[in-house]
Design a protein around this motif. Structure first.
Motif, PDB file in Angstrom:
ATOM      1  N   ASP A 157       0.828  -1.211   0.000  1.00 51.08           N
ATOM      2  CA  ASP A 157       0.000   0.000   0.000  1.00 51.08           C
ATOM      3  C   ASP A 157       0.860   1.258   0.000  1.00 51.08           C
ATOM      4  N   VAL A 158       1.936   1.208   0.783  1.00 56.01           N
ATOM      5  CA  VAL A 158       2.868   2.343   0.814  1.00 56.01           C
ATOM      6  C   VAL A 158       3.468   2.537  -0.574  1.00 56.01           C
ATOM      7  N   GLN A 159       3.888   1.433  -1.192  1.00 54.33           N
ATOM      8  CA  GLN A 159       4.497   1.499  -2.517  1.00 54.33           C
ATOM      9  C   GLN A 159       3.517   2.079  -3.539  1.00 54.33           C
ATOM     10  N   LYS A 160       2.280   1.629  -3.466  1.00 54.69           N
ATOM     11  CA  LYS A 160       1.258   2.111  -4.406  1.00 54.69           C
ATOM     12  C   LYS A 160       1.027   3.625  -4.237  1.00 54.69           C
ATOM     13  N   LEU A 170      11.012  -1.399  -5.354  1.00 51.80           N
ATOM     14  CA  LEU A 170      11.219  -1.928  -4.002  1.00 51.80           C
ATOM     15  C   LEU A 170      10.540  -3.284  -3.829  1.00 51.80           C
ATOM     16  N   ASN A 171      11.156  -4.113  -3.008  1.00 52.48           N
ATOM     17  CA  ASN A 171      10.643  -5.455  -2.731  1.00 52.48           C
ATOM     18  C   ASN A 171       9.621  -5.382  -1.590  1.00 52.48           C
ATOM     19  N   THR A 172       8.338  -5.496  -1.922  1.00 49.20           N
ATOM     20  CA  THR A 172       7.291  -5.393  -0.902  1.00 49.20           C
ATOM     21  C   THR A 172       7.051  -6.709  -0.166  1.00 49.20           C
ATOM     22  N   LYS A 173       7.638  -7.793  -0.658  1.00 44.52           N
ATOM     23  CA  LYS A 173       7.429  -9.105  -0.035  1.00 44.52           C
ATOM     24  C   LYS A 173       8.262  -9.264   1.238  1.00 44.52           C
ATOM     25  N   ASP A 174       9.369  -8.540   1.288  1.00 41.69           N
ATOM     26  CA  ASP A 174      10.279  -8.633   2.425  1.00 41.69           C
ATOM     27  C   ASP A 174      10.262  -7.299   3.176  1.00 41.69           C
ATOM     28  N   GLN A 175       9.665  -7.280   4.352  1.00 46.98           N
ATOM     29  CA  GLN A 175       9.476  -6.053   5.129  1.00 46.98           C
ATOM     30  C   GLN A 175      10.799  -5.328   5.380  1.00 46.98           C
ATOM     31  N   ALA A 176      11.841  -6.076   5.743  1.00 53.31           N
ATOM     32  CA  ALA A 176      13.133  -5.448   6.053  1.00 53.31           C
ATOM     33  C   ALA A 176      13.751  -4.812   4.810  1.00 53.31           C
ATOM     34  N   LYS A 177      13.727  -5.552   3.707  1.00 52.55           N
ATOM     35  CA  LYS A 177      14.285  -4.994   2.461  1.00 52.55           C
ATOM     36  C   LYS A 177      13.482  -3.780   2.011  1.00 52.55           C
ATOM     37  N   PHE A 178      12.169  -3.867   2.169  1.00 53.50           N
ATOM     38  CA  PHE A 178      11.314  -2.740   1.781  1.00 53.50           C
ATOM     39  C   PHE A 178      11.648  -1.510   2.624  1.00 53.50           C
ATOM     40  N   ALA A 179      11.807  -1.733   3.934  1.00 56.16           N
ATOM     41  CA  ALA A 179      12.139  -0.625   4.841  1.00 56.16           C
ATOM     42  C   ALA A 179      13.461   0.023   4.452  1.00 56.16           C
ATOM     43  N   ASP A 180      14.471  -0.812   4.135  1.00 54.29           N
ATOM     44  CA  ASP A 180      15.768  -0.275   3.696  1.00 54.29           C
ATOM     45  C   ASP A 180      15.621   0.527   2.412  1.00 54.29           C
TER      46      ASP A 180
END
Length: 196
Positions: A68-71, A130-140
């Motif tokens: 949702d953030v990405q969208k 951004l990778n939305t499947k992985d919370q940590a990677k998305f946050a980075d």
């Protein structure tokens, strides 16, 4: 991390405020006509940028799901990019204001707005990747987007400020559409949106 993005967004609103006059004085009809054309064209874009910033801030401060953030980011950055491009086109179409160095000031403002448009389009690309499947990677990844957004908001709008100095700023201040653009609250995020 989301707070950093929200804080960076509020800095971006400062750029928009450069396009609203502040003082008033009698100016020539040609300049008033130019100012009216620019203000009337720019006001809807200022509202579009404010709405996009608000939408991004809402998603980033609500602890929404990464997708949702990405969208919201993607749509918001696209809207902001389009708005800056439309502003550049409006100032280009209006021609040079009838003041000393008007053509140079106009050209510099158009260039600056087009660069802002391209920078937000680039942010959209980065956000979309951004990778939305992985919370940590998305946050980075979001942290990186926020850092770029912060830099972008600090680059300022020197050419726009230059365009609006003196008589041009006075003429723009007289235009109802520039007055209402300022009054409609295009600025900042809540003070609580501090960097994390």
């Amino acid at each position: 991390m989301n707070k950093k993005l929200a804080a960076a967004l509020s800095g971006g609103a400062v750029l928009v405020l450069a396009l609203s006059g502040c003082s008033s004085d009698d100016t020539n009809d040609q300049l008033n006509s130019w100012a009216k054309e620019v203000c009337d064209s720019v006001q809807p874009q200022i509202r579009k940028i404010a709405a996009a910033n608000a939408s991004i801030q809402k998603e980033t401060s609500d602890d929404s799901a990464p997708a949702d953030v990405q969208k919201a980011d993607s749509q918001g950055f696209q809207d902001i990019s389009d708005a800056y491009k439309a502003m550049a086109a409006a100032i280009q179409k209006a021609g040079a204001p009838d003041v000393e160095d008007g053509a140079t000031k106009q050209k510099n403002a158009v260039t600056e707005l087009n660069q802002l448009s391209a920078a937000y389009a680039e942010l959209k690309k980065k956000s979309d990747a951004l990778n939305t499947k992985d919370q940590a990677k998305f946050a980075d990844g979001l942290e990186g987007v926020a850092t770029e957004l912060e830099k972008l908001s600090q680059t300022g709008s020197d050419a726009l400020k230059e365009l609006e100095k003196g008589e041009v700023g006075q003429a723009m201040a007289e235009q109802q559409s520039c007055k209402s653009a300022t009054a409609s609250g295009t600025a900042s995020a809540p003070a609580s949106a501090t960097k994390s």
